[in-house]
Design an enzyme around this catalytic site. Structure first.
Site, mmCIF file in Angstrom:
data_model
loop_
_atom_site.group_PDB
_atom_site.id
_atom_site.type_symbol
_atom_site.label_atom_id
_atom_site.label_comp_id
_atom_site.label_asym_id
_atom_site.label_seq_id
_atom_site.Cartn_x
_atom_site.Cartn_y
_atom_site.Cartn_z
ATOM 1 N N ASP A 96 5.353 13.973 13.291
ATOM 2 C CA ASP A 96 5.531 13.784 11.839
ATOM 3 C C ASP A 96 4.213 14.026 11.106
ATOM 4 O OD1 ASP A 96 6.951 13.343 9.537
ATOM 5 O OD2 ASP A 96 6.837 11.165 9.630
ATOM 6 N N LYS A 151 1.975 -3.410 8.783
ATOM 7 C CA LYS A 151 3.185 -2.598 8.658
ATOM 8 C C LYS A 151 4.400 -3.437 9.033
ATOM 9 C CE LYS A 151 5.317 1.643 10.439
ATOM 10 N NZ LYS A 151 5.143 2.778 11.366
ATOM 11 N N THR A 210 7.298 -0.732 5.423
ATOM 12 C CA THR A 210 6.415 -0.970 4.294
ATOM 13 C C THR A 210 5.069 -1.467 4.809
ATOM 14 O OG1 THR A 210 8.325 -1.592 2.944
ATOM 15 C CG2 THR A 210 6.154 -2.209 2.102
ATOM 16 N N VAL A 211 3.970 -0.972 4.191
ATOM 17 C CA VAL A 211 2.622 -1.341 4.607
ATOM 18 C C VAL A 211 1.987 -2.212 3.520
ATOM 19 C CG1 VAL A 211 0.354 -0.516 5.330
ATOM 20 C CG2 VAL A 211 2.406 0.794 5.918
ATOM 21 N N GLN A 240 9.606 4.442 8.160
ATOM 22 C CA GLN A 240 9.491 3.457 9.226
ATOM 23 C C GLN A 240 9.274 2.034 8.721
ATOM 24 O OE1 GLN A 240 10.122 4.530 12.265
ATOM 25 N NE2 GLN A 240 10.352 6.563 11.360
ATOM 26 N N LEU A 275 0.818 -1.207 0.000
ATOM 27 C CA LEU A 275 0.000 0.000 0.000
ATOM 28 C C LEU A 275 0.856 1.263 0.000
ATOM 29 C CD1 LEU A 275 -2.702 -1.036 2.633
ATOM 30 C CD2 LEU A 275 -2.986 -0.942 0.154
ATOM 31 N N GLN A 327 5.192 2.890 1.238
ATOM 32 C CA GLN A 327 6.477 2.728 1.892
ATOM 33 C C GLN A 327 6.915 4.061 2.470
ATOM 34 O OE1 GLN A 327 8.449 0.962 -1.649
ATOM 35 N NE2 GLN A 327 8.945 -0.754 -0.333
ATOM 36 N N GLY A 328 7.528 4.010 3.638
ATOM 37 C CA GLY A 328 7.987 5.220 4.292
ATOM 38 C C GLY A 328 9.257 4.972 5.070
#
Length: 714
Positions: free
Chosen positions: A510, A413, A398-399, A396, A391, A393-394
């Site tokens: 954030d 996550k 991957t979702v 912290q 869905l 990526q960031g």
């Protein structure tokens, strides 16, 4: 000699008619409901109207002459195409098999008979034209017919036959005809063309296939390129594979009986053992005797007393070896289980399990709201973390999108790396989210500590982020001014709750448009608490390593490393400007002085040119006073000094006030429209007098109109 098969193998389902007019009807074909596979194309109609029963293929009305399960074919009657022949029709319509499980087999051959004629077979199947044909020559003086033959195009499901003159051979009165027929049948009748000319139909071979979209053989589901074996005493092997040349380019299923078995492989236990000892050549030479077994046979020498002893010794040795094998297997399972327990304990500790237990024992975490998932459950839910399920990526992790066994859709996550800092953030996110109960904050459903990297399980938010709607092309849905204002108020309310209404203050740290999700009703949901921190009530700030996203980062926090609630206010102010302008926080498309959205916005406000940068949709739908009010609030949130910024509670209250003002303005506008319509309707009509005299008629109309106003779309 007795029947080499121990029992006559069945060809059709129990209690189903297996014969029509002397022609066997094997499953998956069948006569009557429940006797054929769950595809109406395989239904056989047995016509008894003429007194001589004849089987016909359902929906194609083709007369069936023979069905072969082993070869996957069936023979049907196919018309001959005549031209310029007495007592014969000009043309005959051949069967169109497009969209059916049937196609014309390569076992057929195209034959033309005539004098100086070219016969063509043409098909427009699969979106392109294919053709084949041949030409016959003859002696013009004798005008004697000749024959020609041509191979059949592959994957043929429909065709037309046409004739053309060939050279100077053909005469106007010559009779010529062409047909598609079974090669084996034609080989037996090729010399008797006068007899064929008197026929109207010839046998043609069709190939048939089962496809997974309509097939349920043995009650199983088959994957492509996967071989299975049926249960029971019979042995049938089925191969499932993708066939791009077949109908619908679907996965095709072919079944056959294993070696040593005979029967119908499409029936459950339809393959029965063959007694090879009673087949010619299956006997053993003396002194050996033949002994039949499932799927084969063996030759054995008659046993003497000494041989019996050897057999007992062999049996004893075999049992001892079997016992040793079972003991070894049991020991292996015990060792493997212990290793798995140790590995899980190691991963539990590595993924912050001890830290989480410490938090649980302190009473800070609401245990009832957190479920501990096992790794196998989440691997199944995400299809082993398939890349197609990602869905987003960031920083912290991957979702992934997943579906639990109870049908619930979730977001899983998965952290990118595992080290002390990342584990602490993971446990921190669990602790914080377990304390939050707000409709505009993403709900944490549980976590998993048994994997190489830690996992969090959230509720699934289906509509993506507001960043996607503001900065990426999305023609299907555009954020209106009313929705932007509502989203801003919902996010502000959630942050106000985190700062002041939760058990103790929580700083998100954030806030950005990619961390604000939209649910199925486009309500805002604040997400990603991996860098969040909770503080005691008497604390005013946190001194930490600087975390955040460039463009949203509070400059005061960047300089001092002291994060306060006003740092979240600054980041929210950037999001508020994004909603107003539709611009990205940082953009190389703008001039070097205005690449940062905050600088660009402040400069436009100072130069009184706000509406030069406001999004076109906002200008079109919004009221100037409301837009200025939101812009002024955003400017206050973006003050360089945190002390001069409003608190999130004040921001939320102001946005709610602006939102109510917009709703009231639209409500008043609707009321004025209704009042205008009422005056137009009641101005000079005869019932005005009646309304005044009774004092009730018109009042009832007005009251009803006003009561309906709240149901209007604002």
């Amino acid at each position: 000699m007795s029947n080499p098969v121990l029992a006559q193998p069945p060809i059709s389902k129990p209690n189903c008619q297996s014969n029509c007019g002397g022609i066997e009807i094997p499953y998956p074909f069948g006569i009557g409901t429940g006797c054929y596979i769950n595809d109406d194309w395989f239904r056989i109609m047995c016509d008894n109207s003429t007194g001589n029963p004849k089987p016909f293929l359902n929906r194609t009305n083709l007369e069936v002459l023979e069905i072969s399960v082993e070869e996957g074919t069936l023979k049907v009657r196919n018309p001959i195409t005549f031209s310029n022949c007495s007592n014969k029709p000009i043309s005959s319509q051949t069967a169109n098999l497009e969209g059916t499980p049937f196609a014309y087999s390569q076992k057929n051959i195209f034959t033309a008979v005539g004098c100086g004629v070219m016969a063509m077979i043409t098909s427009n199947s699969s979106g392109y034209t294919i053709s084949s044909g041949c030409s016959s020559q003859c002696n013009i003086s004798t005008n004697r017919s000749d024959t020609c033959q041509a191979a059949l195009p592959s994957s043929l499901s429909a065709f037309n036959t046409s004739f053309q003159d060939y050279g100077n051979y053909r005469t106007q009165s010559s009779c010529h005809y062409a047909f598609l027929a079974d090669r084996d049948w034609f080989g037996n009748n090729s010399t008797n063309f006068s007899a064929i000319r008197e026929m109207d139909y010839v046998p043609v071979v069709l190939q048939w296939s089962l496809f997974h979209s309509t097939t349920d053989v043995f009650g199983s589901y088959f994957r492509p390129n996967f071989t299975i074996r049926s249960s029971g005493p019979g042995r049938a092997y089925c191969l499932s594979y993708n066939d791009s040349s077949s109908i619908n380019e679907s996965s095709r299923l072919d079944c056959s009986c294993a070696g040593g078995y005979k029967g119908n492989p499409y029936l459950l236990d339809g393959c029965l053992d063959i007694n090879e000892c009673e087949l010619p050549g299956g006997d053993c030479f003396e002194p050996f005797i033949c002994v039949n077994s499932n799927g084969g046979y063996g030759c054995y020498q008659p046993k003497s007393n000494s041989q019996v002893k050897v057999i007992f010794i062999g049996i004893g040795s075999g049992l001892g070896f079997l016992f040793l094998l079972i003991a070894s297997w049991w020991l292996y399972k015990v060792i493997k289980k212990r290793k798995a327990i140790k590995q899980k304990a190691k991963l539990f500790k590595q993924n912050g399990g001890l830290l989480l237990e410490q938090q649980l024992s302190s009473g800070e975490v609401n245990v009832e709201k957190i479920k501990l998932f096992n790794s196998k459950e989440l691997e199944t839910a995400t299809d082993h973390f398939n890349v197609d399920r990602i869905l987003g990526q960031g920083g912290q992790g991957t979702v992934y999108k997943g579906m639990l066994t109870d049908g619930r859709i979730v977001a899983v996550k998965k952290s990118k790396v595992v080290d002390g800092g990342e584990v602490a953030q993971f446990i921190n996110e669990i602790v914080i989210l377990s304390q939050i109960n707000h409709r505009n904050v993403v709900k944490l459903m549980g976590c998993c500590l048994e994997t190489e990297v830690p996992l969090l399980v959230y509720e699934f938010i289906p509509k993506g982020t507001i960043y996607q709607y503001l900065h990426q092309q999305n023609e299907e849905f555009l954020l209106t001014w009313k929705m932007r204002l509502r989203i801003a108020a919902e996010v502000a309310g959630a942050l106000s709750y985190l700062h002041s209404a939760a058990g103790f203050p929580i700083y998100h740290r954030d806030i950005k448009s990619t961390n604000i999700l939209l649910d199925e009703k486009y309500r805002a949901k604040v997400a990603d608490f991996g860098t969040s921190r909770s503080v005691s009530i008497d604390q005013t700030h946190l001194t930490t390593i600087v975390h955040g996203t460039f463009g949203y980062l509070d400059p005061e926090y960047f300089q001092s490393s002291q994060f306060t609630d006003k740092s979240d206010v600054y980041s929210f102010g950037v999001v508020l400007v994004e909603l107003l302008t539709g611009e990205k926080p940082v953009s190389l498309a703008r001039s070097s002085e205005a690449r940062g959205l905050v600088t660009y916005f402040n400069f436009s406000m100072e130069e009184n040119r706000l509406f030069d940068i406001v999004d076109a949709r906002v200008k079109e739908e919004g009221v100037t006073e409301d837009i200025l009010a939101v812009a002024t609030l955003a400017k206050r949130c973006l003050e360089l000094s945190g002390k001069r910024r409003p608190g999130m509670k004040e921001v939320a209250m102001e946005l709610e006030g602006i939102q109510k003002s917009v709703q009231a303005s639209k409500l008043q506008h609707k009321q004025e429209e209704v009042e205008y319509v009422r005056n137009e309707v009641t101005g000079d009509c005869p019932w005005d007098v009646a309304s005044e005299s009774t004092g009730s008629g018109l009042e009832g109309v007005i009251s009803s109109s006003k009561d309906s106003l709240p149901l209007l779309s604002l």
